[in-house]
Design a protein around this motif. Structure first.
Motif, mmCIF file in Angstrom:
data_model
loop_
_atom_site.group_PDB
_atom_site.id
_atom_site.type_symbol
_atom_site.label_atom_id
_atom_site.label_comp_id
_atom_site.label_asym_id
_atom_site.label_seq_id
_atom_site.Cartn_x
_atom_site.Cartn_y
_atom_site.Cartn_z
ATOM 1 N N VAL A 285 41.433 34.784 41.749
ATOM 2 C CA VAL A 285 40.704 35.862 42.423
ATOM 3 C C VAL A 285 40.449 36.972 41.411
ATOM 4 C CG1 VAL A 285 40.732 37.481 44.353
ATOM 5 C CG2 VAL A 285 41.971 35.313 44.531
ATOM 6 N N LYS A 286 39.185 37.307 41.216
ATOM 7 C CA LYS A 286 38.871 38.473 40.367
ATOM 8 C C LYS A 286 38.729 39.675 41.299
ATOM 9 C CE LYS A 286 37.325 36.190 36.382
ATOM 10 N NZ LYS A 286 38.625 35.893 35.788
ATOM 11 N N PHE A 287 39.243 40.794 40.894
ATOM 12 C CA PHE A 287 39.119 41.972 41.763
ATOM 13 C C PHE A 287 38.887 43.242 40.949
ATOM 14 C CE2 PHE A 287 43.284 43.950 41.090
ATOM 15 C CZ PHE A 287 44.051 42.898 40.625
ATOM 16 N N ARG A 288 38.225 44.185 41.617
ATOM 17 C CA ARG A 288 38.027 45.525 41.062
ATOM 18 C C ARG A 288 38.467 46.500 42.140
ATOM 19 N NH1 ARG A 288 31.888 44.366 39.890
ATOM 20 N NH2 ARG A 288 31.972 44.879 42.083
ATOM 21 N N ALA A 289 39.084 47.552 41.721
ATOM 22 C CA ALA A 289 39.534 48.518 42.738
ATOM 23 C C ALA A 289 39.375 49.940 42.233
ATOM 24 C CB ALA A 289 41.001 48.263 43.093
ATOM 25 N N GLN A 290 38.956 50.777 43.145
ATOM 26 C CA GLN A 290 38.933 52.219 42.876
ATOM 27 C C GLN A 290 40.136 52.812 43.608
ATOM 28 O OE1 GLN A 290 36.633 54.585 41.209
ATOM 29 N NE2 GLN A 290 38.514 55.738 41.642
ATOM 30 N N LEU A 291 41.029 53.429 42.862
ATOM 31 C CA LEU A 291 42.184 54.035 43.522
ATOM 32 C C LEU A 291 41.758 55.339 44.192
ATOM 33 C CD1 LEU A 291 44.851 53.456 40.755
ATOM 34 C CD2 LEU A 291 44.755 52.328 42.974
ATOM 35 N N PRO A 292 42.282 55.616 45.373
ATOM 36 C CA PRO A 292 41.967 56.901 46.021
ATOM 37 C C PRO A 292 42.831 58.008 45.420
ATOM 38 C CG PRO A 292 43.486 55.685 47.378
ATOM 39 C CD PRO A 292 43.216 54.810 46.184
ATOM 40 N N ARG A 293 42.400 59.230 45.586
ATOM 41 C CA ARG A 293 43.336 60.319 45.300
ATOM 42 C C ARG A 293 44.495 60.137 46.288
ATOM 43 N NH1 ARG A 293 42.866 66.158 43.347
ATOM 44 N NH2 ARG A 293 44.288 67.281 44.682
ATOM 45 N N VAL A 294 45.702 60.351 45.853
ATOM 46 C CA VAL A 294 46.885 59.914 46.617
ATOM 47 C C VAL A 294 46.737 60.128 48.119
ATOM 48 C CG1 VAL A 294 49.276 60.495 47.124
ATOM 49 C CG2 VAL A 294 48.620 59.992 44.809
ATOM 50 N N ILE A 295 46.886 59.038 48.832
ATOM 51 C CA ILE A 295 46.825 59.068 50.292
ATOM 52 C C ILE A 295 47.713 57.933 50.794
ATOM 53 C CG2 ILE A 295 44.729 57.617 50.306
ATOM 54 C CD1 ILE A 295 43.891 59.116 52.848
ATOM 55 N N ALA A 296 48.441 58.204 51.824
ATOM 56 C CA ALA A 296 49.287 57.173 52.444
ATOM 57 C C ALA A 296 50.063 56.371 51.399
ATOM 58 C CB ALA A 296 48.467 56.243 53.308
ATOM 59 N N ARG A 297 50.675 57.067 50.467
ATOM 60 C CA ARG A 297 51.617 56.490 49.514
ATOM 61 C C ARG A 297 50.969 55.660 48.404
ATOM 62 N NH1 ARG A 297 54.565 56.128 54.557
ATOM 63 N NH2 ARG A 297 55.885 57.946 54.597
ATOM 64 N N THR A 298 49.666 55.759 48.217
ATOM 65 C CA THR A 298 49.054 55.051 47.098
ATOM 66 C C THR A 298 47.940 55.906 46.504
ATOM 67 O OG1 THR A 298 48.239 52.897 46.397
ATOM 68 C CG2 THR A 298 47.282 53.772 48.397
ATOM 69 N N GLY A 299 47.658 55.683 45.204
ATOM 70 C CA GLY A 299 46.546 56.387 44.585
ATOM 71 C C GLY A 299 46.957 57.180 43.351
ATOM 72 N N TYR A 300 46.101 58.102 42.947
ATOM 73 C CA TYR A 300 46.331 58.875 41.724
ATOM 74 C C TYR A 300 46.385 60.365 42.034
ATOM 75 C CZ TYR A 300 41.483 60.353 42.010
ATOM 76 O OH TYR A 300 40.325 60.916 42.444
ATOM 77 N N TYR A 301 46.985 61.094 41.150
ATOM 78 C CA TYR A 301 46.903 62.548 41.182
ATOM 79 C C TYR A 301 46.976 62.978 39.725
ATOM 80 C CZ TYR A 301 47.760 67.431 42.212
ATOM 81 O OH TYR A 301 47.656 68.804 42.269
ATOM 82 N N GLY A 302 45.864 63.383 39.162
ATOM 83 C CA GLY A 302 45.818 63.660 37.728
ATOM 84 C C GLY A 302 46.120 62.378 36.976
ATOM 85 N N ASP A 303 47.145 62.414 36.143
ATOM 86 C CA ASP A 303 47.536 61.235 35.371
ATOM 87 C C ASP A 303 48.689 60.472 36.016
ATOM 88 O OD1 ASP A 303 45.730 61.007 33.404
ATOM 89 O OD2 ASP A 303 46.897 62.059 31.866
ATOM 90 N N PHE A 304 49.026 60.854 37.220
ATOM 91 C CA PHE A 304 50.078 60.125 37.939
ATOM 92 C C PHE A 304 49.430 59.030 38.797
ATOM 93 C CE2 PHE A 304 51.938 59.666 42.192
ATOM 94 C CZ PHE A 304 53.164 59.100 41.862
ATOM 95 N N PHE A 305 49.965 57.824 38.687
ATOM 96 C CA PHE A 305 49.432 56.706 39.477
ATOM 97 C C PHE A 305 50.567 56.040 40.261
ATOM 98 C CE2 PHE A 305 46.470 57.244 36.050
ATOM 99 C CZ PHE A 305 45.231 57.074 36.653
ATOM 100 N N MET A 306 50.375 55.936 41.561
ATOM 101 C CA MET A 306 51.280 55.125 42.384
ATOM 102 C C MET A 306 50.430 53.998 42.942
ATOM 103 S SD MET A 306 54.355 54.710 43.386
ATOM 104 C CE MET A 306 54.419 52.954 43.778
ATOM 105 N N VAL A 307 50.675 52.806 42.422
ATOM 106 C CA VAL A 307 49.782 51.689 42.721
ATOM 107 C C VAL A 307 50.481 50.749 43.712
ATOM 108 C CG1 VAL A 307 48.232 49.994 41.723
ATOM 109 C CG2 VAL A 307 48.944 51.959 40.358
ATOM 110 N N GLY A 308 50.205 50.969 44.985
ATOM 111 C CA GLY A 308 50.761 50.118 46.041
ATOM 112 C C GLY A 308 49.630 49.563 46.883
ATOM 113 N N GLN A 309 49.865 48.446 47.523
ATOM 114 C CA GLN A 309 48.838 47.792 48.376
ATOM 115 C C GLN A 309 47.529 47.625 47.599
ATOM 116 O OE1 GLN A 309 50.031 46.586 50.917
ATOM 117 N NE2 GLN A 309 51.263 47.989 52.163
ATOM 118 N N TRP A 310 47.621 47.121 46.391
ATOM 119 C CA TRP A 310 46.516 47.234 45.448
ATOM 120 C C TRP A 310 45.813 45.927 45.119
ATOM 121 C CZ3 TRP A 310 47.461 44.732 40.651
ATOM 122 C CH2 TRP A 310 48.777 44.270 40.489
ATOM 123 N N PHE A 311 46.388 44.805 45.433
ATOM 124 C CA PHE A 311 45.777 43.529 45.035
ATOM 125 C C PHE A 311 45.508 42.688 46.280
ATOM 126 C CE2 PHE A 311 49.494 40.817 45.736
ATOM 127 C CZ PHE A 311 50.509 41.756 45.777
#
Lengths: 664, 297
Positions: free
Chosen positions: A156-182
């Protein structure tokens, strides 16, 4: 003779297992390992995007052929305001998302090993609410069914745009919490598993509350990030490769887990520790680095407690993630072998929120991580069990009255705090705690799944005793770890364990208890209705008493002692019928304990003597009781306590008035 | 006059006017007792009050919350008593400060007639001053909140650490405290000037007070800071004692009550001493300020 036969067999087995482990490079399987993922993903830190390739091998665990696959595409929950997650969260949440902060995931290609492209066949489905705008579940029809026990592999090839942190996933500046991502395959439940009467996919949409249910398996994940980033992830780090383009690729391996999450930030300060076989790693924000000890100490304490009272933590790693300030929504979340804490700073030692969050999220490694219940359908088994152990661990560490807060003379315990969550509800009987997560009436999910479940388990413990409760939980864990139990499986463990320990004291099973508190909505309330003390008319002559002859009483005249008859009335204003203890104290210092079955609405106890105080459930074993102010009655006015607080009120009011005098 | 000389004189004057301290202490005790007794009667009259007995041994948050939840409906009435008594206390204290200042300003020994006359003469003027001070505080508060809000927004936007925000909040708290202190000082000196000059226009007197403070800022602030520090030290001492003396028996309740009342007496003493300091300070910096004749000015 017997030894001579067994020993060579044992040696062969050990050799075979050893060879197998050495060959595969991983520990023996603890779970059924239905899935195997090999994922290569690259983080573009400026664009906040992921691009990757995933090779998934899925085994059909059922006895029938499977015609399609279903995938979680949970980043699409943050794609627009029409997703089920956004609709359930209310307009406030979706309007708070600014342009450019949305997140999504796209799958340009799904290819079978034989080269068959499946992308064109895929459709989004919405099994929970029929929301045609929701794109969090992808249905992939297969050209031919996967046979029973057979495997299918696809890339499976995938592309994802992370949201600005919401519901425990996403980015904030240079901080990344990558959950529920694949793209993660759902759970195919064979007939007989949980509620399934026939084999079928259990793949829920992403909801405002509840988000986990997946099969156990093996994850090999390689993450490529700019080389200034520090990375933490589920599982063990197996490799680190510096690339010529100023990036670095970290390889992680995790076995017998049902999800994979990771985090990256150039600012992390790494603090490490160990507990027996477990390597602990805290990734702290620079301003919180000095507080890492609180989190690590709490994690170690939870590891020790749960090891003793539930079972062993089998993994070798545990990563604690401190989200960036401003990324608060990433805080307080559990993933296998990794969890996030709340980004808190300068928290006084007496405010034990850091400890509570750490212990809660770590406990999820057991109830969610290893005992993998379906959070969507039975969140109480996940959050509620965790909450119950959180209160137990906190109370054992800091005392039942001070485990949540102990500051400036004000204190209360974690279980007390948990109880307020439930008893403070406008309508504690609004829904049974077994309601599926997304169907709870507005605002009741947390109070019922977390708090009420913890109180149900605490009350069960109060009834059967802690040793029996520990036995129940150990049996439950041993029987259901690395599997998918449902509520009835837990009840079944209780029903088999309690009679074995307590005998017939509570009947042949505990269904009478669970029918009321799990599946019912009744409210529990006991009260000490009244104490009536009457002067008894002295008897005259000789009366039979205590199987013999005795003087029934003395004449009152002539200085003989006065006689009293006391009637203590106990009531059950609530619906829930539970056995409860009643304690009665007399003016001569005597204390009597009664056992009331709690079935009738009311009952009376008569005593000769003068009762001064009585209490129903004096040991506070029935934590489900929503009103404790009616549990005690006294025939004497409560002078001391009230004066104590009147004096306090006087003092502070005087201070306020003097302050007013200063500005007036 | 040096600051130390000012304090020494004010201490002597206050010590020589114990009835003024007693008046301030007594008035507040009476009003606060009404609230405390109302609270006691309210709690004792509730059904199931017997369940409160365990609270004597240790505070029980579970019971306390259940109490609030199940009997909270009755608390509204208690709040009404608190609100009414607070307003009454503010009004009486405003009037009382006229009596205290007149007694201190006369230089003679305490006279009840003079004290009561001072209370009556300045009561309405000081109530008008209270309203003006309230308006001034509200305006300053709004301005501070707006500035602090803009500052915090700027500090928190895309910030990766809460430390600047915490520092910003701390700075805002310090500035707010300083502004509140200035408002209280302006109000206090306006009262001193009113008694000294017999002025009837409170707006004009408040303006004169602010101008006086601007000209004598360092001395006035030093005076205020020293007195505030004394009060804080006293409070710290009380907290230490309260920590040691837990109210877990009837004797301990009585003991803590005595300690509390000693603390309140000391606070009342410091308040009267503050007036004395301010009066002396004003006279030393503003020779025209004297002692207006009551009923003539």
């Amino acid at each position: 003779m017997r030894t001579s036969v067994v020993t060579p067999l044992l040696a062969l087995t050990v050799l075979a297992v050893g060879f197998s482990v050495a060959y595969s490079g991983s520990a023996p399987a603890l779970s059924d390992r239905v899935v195997q993922y090999a994922i290569d993903v690259t983080l573009e830190s400026r664009e906040k995007t992921l691009s990757g390739s995933e090779r998934l091998t899925w085994r059909n665990p059922s006895s029938g052929g499977v015609q399609e696959l279903q995938f979680h595409m949970y980043l699409n929950a943050f794609k627009n305001a029409e997703s089920t997650f956004m609709r359930e969260s209310g307009a406030r949440r979706s309007t708070a998302v600014r342009e450019g902060n949305w997140g999504w995931i796209d799958v340009p290609s799904l290819r079978l090993d034989d080269g068959t492209e499946l992308r064109e066949r895929c459709t989004f489905i919405s099994p929970d609410d029929g929301n045609g705008q929701d794109q969090t579940v992808l249905r992939v029809p297969l050209p031919s069914p996967v046979p029973p026990g057979g495997k299918i592999s696809l890339t499976v090839k995938f592309r994802a745009q992370l949201p600005r942190v919401i519901a425990r996933t996403g980015y904030y500046g240079d901080f990344f919490m990558v959950g529920q991502w694949f793209p993660k395959v759902g759970v195919y439940e064979p007939a007989g598993v949980r509620f399934a009467t026939a084999g079928g996919w259990n793949c829920h949409q992403f909801h405002a509350v509840t988000e986990f249910y997946a099969d156990f398996g093996v994850y090999d994940v390689a993450m490529t990030v700019p080389d200034r980033f520090i990375v933490g992830a589920t599982g063990e780090r197996r490799g680190e490769k510096r690339n010529p383009d100023s990036t670095v690729t970290y390889s992680y391996h995790a076995g017998d887990v049902h999800d994979f999450a990771w985090t990256a930030s150039p600012l992390y300060v790494e603090v490490t520790d160990t507990w027996r076989h477990v390597s602990l790693r805290a990734l702290m924000q620079p301003s919180h680095a000095g507080e890492a000890g609180r989190y690590l100490r709490s994690a170690r304490a939870a590891l020790g407690y749960l090891n003793d009272c539930v079972g062993t933590y089998p993994y070798s790693c545990l990563t604690i993630v401190d989200p960036a300030w401003g990324a608060g929504e990433a805080g307080g979340m559990e993933y296998p072998e990794l969890f996030t804490i709340e980004p808190l700073s300068l928290m006084p030692e007496g405010v034990r929120l850091p400890e509570i969050v750490t212990i809660h999220e770590f406990t999820h490694q057991y109830f969610y991580g290893m005992v993998a219940t379906n959070e969507f359908e039975e969140a109480w088994m996940d959050e509620g069990f965790t909450q119950y152990y959180e209160t137990r661990i906190m109370d054992s560490l800091y005392g039942a009255k001070r485990s949540a807060l102990d500051l400036f003379g004000c204190h209360f315990g974690d279980l007390e705090f948990t109880r307020i969550g439930f008893t403070g509800m406008h309508d504690p009987g609004i829904a049974p705690i077994t309601t599926p997560g997304w169907k709870f009436p507005l605002g009741s999910y947390g109070a019922l799944t977390y708090s009420k479940t913890a109180l149900v388990l605490s009350t069960l413990e109060g009834l059967i005793g802690r040793p029996a409760m520990d036995s129940v939980m150990k049996t439950y864990f041993r029987r259901w770890k690395f599997r998918h139990p449902c509520g009835k499986d837990f009840v079944s463990v209780v029903n088999s364990t309690v009679p074995a320990i307590c005998g017939s004291r509570y009947g042949g099973d505990m269904n009478w208890f669970f029918d009321q508190v799990l599946y019912g909505t009744g409210v529990c309330d006991f009260e000490l209705t009244s104490i009536a003390v009457n002067a008894a008319t002295p008897g005259r002559g000789i009366a039979d008493r205590d199987s013999g002859q005795a003087h029934a009483g003395e004449l009152k005249a002539g200085g003989a002692p006065e006689m009293f008859e006391s009637i203590v009335t106990v009531g059950r204003p609530g619906d829930v019928r539970l056995p409860v203890e009643v304690a009665v104290w007399f003016d001569d210092g005597r204390e009597v304990r009664e056992e009331w079955d709690g079935i009738a609405k009311t009952t009376q106890y008569r005593y000769s003597g003068r009762v001064v105080r009585a209490a129903v459930d004096p040991g506070r074993k029935i934590m489900l009781d929503v009103n404790l102010t009616n549990n005690v009655r006294s025939t004497r006015p409560p002078g001391g306590a009230i004066w104590k607080y009147a004096v306090k009120v006087l003092f502070w009011v005087q201070n306020i008035f003097l302050f007013a005098a200063t500005i007036a | 006059m040096t600051l130390i000389g000012l304090f020494r004189g004010a201490f002597r004057e206050t010590a020589g006017n114990v009835p003024l301290v007693a008046a301030l202490y007594g008035t507040n005790l009476v009003f606060a007792s009404v609230v405390a007794l109302a609270f006691r009667a309210f709690v004792a009259g509730l059904p199931g009050a017997g369940s409160l007995e365990p609270l004597l041994k240790d505070f029980d948050m579970t019971l306390f919350f259940d109490f609030l939840r199940t009997r909270g409906y009755a608390i509204g009435a208690l709040w009404q008593v608190v609100l009414f008594m607070t307003l009454l206390s503010v009004a009486v204290n405003a009037a009382g400060s006229g009596g205290i200042l007149v007694s201190l300003g006369s230089g003679s020994s305490f006279s009840l007639r003079e004290f009561l006359l001072g209370c009556g003469t300045y009561a309405f003027r000081f109530l008008r001053l209270l309203v003006l001070t309230g308006v001034m505080t509200a305006l300053a508060g709004f301005a501070l909140i707006a500035i602090a809000g803009l500052l915090l927004e700027a500090l928190s936007r895309n910030g990766t650490s809460e430390i600047p925000v915490i520092e910003g909040l701390a700075a805002a708290a310090v500035v707010s405290g300083a502004v509140l202190m200035l408002v209280v000082m302006a109000s206090d000196y306006a009262r001193v000037l009113t008694v000294s000059t017999g002025s009837r226009s409170m707006l004009r007197t408040l303006g004169r007070s602010i101008a006086f403070l601007a000209r004598n800022a360092w001395g006035a602030i030093a005076l205020q800071v020293v007195m505030a520090s004394l009060t804080l030290c006293l409070f710290a001492l009380f907290l230490l004692l309260a920590e040691v003396l837990e109210m877990n028996s009837s004797m301990r309740v009585i003991l803590v009550f005595i300690v509390q009342q000693a603390f309140i007496w000391c606070r009342s003493f410091l308040r009267v001493m503050m007036f004395s300091c301010e009066l002396a300070f004003t006279r030393s910096r503003l020779p025209s300020a004297g002692h207006a004749e009551i009923g003539v000015a």
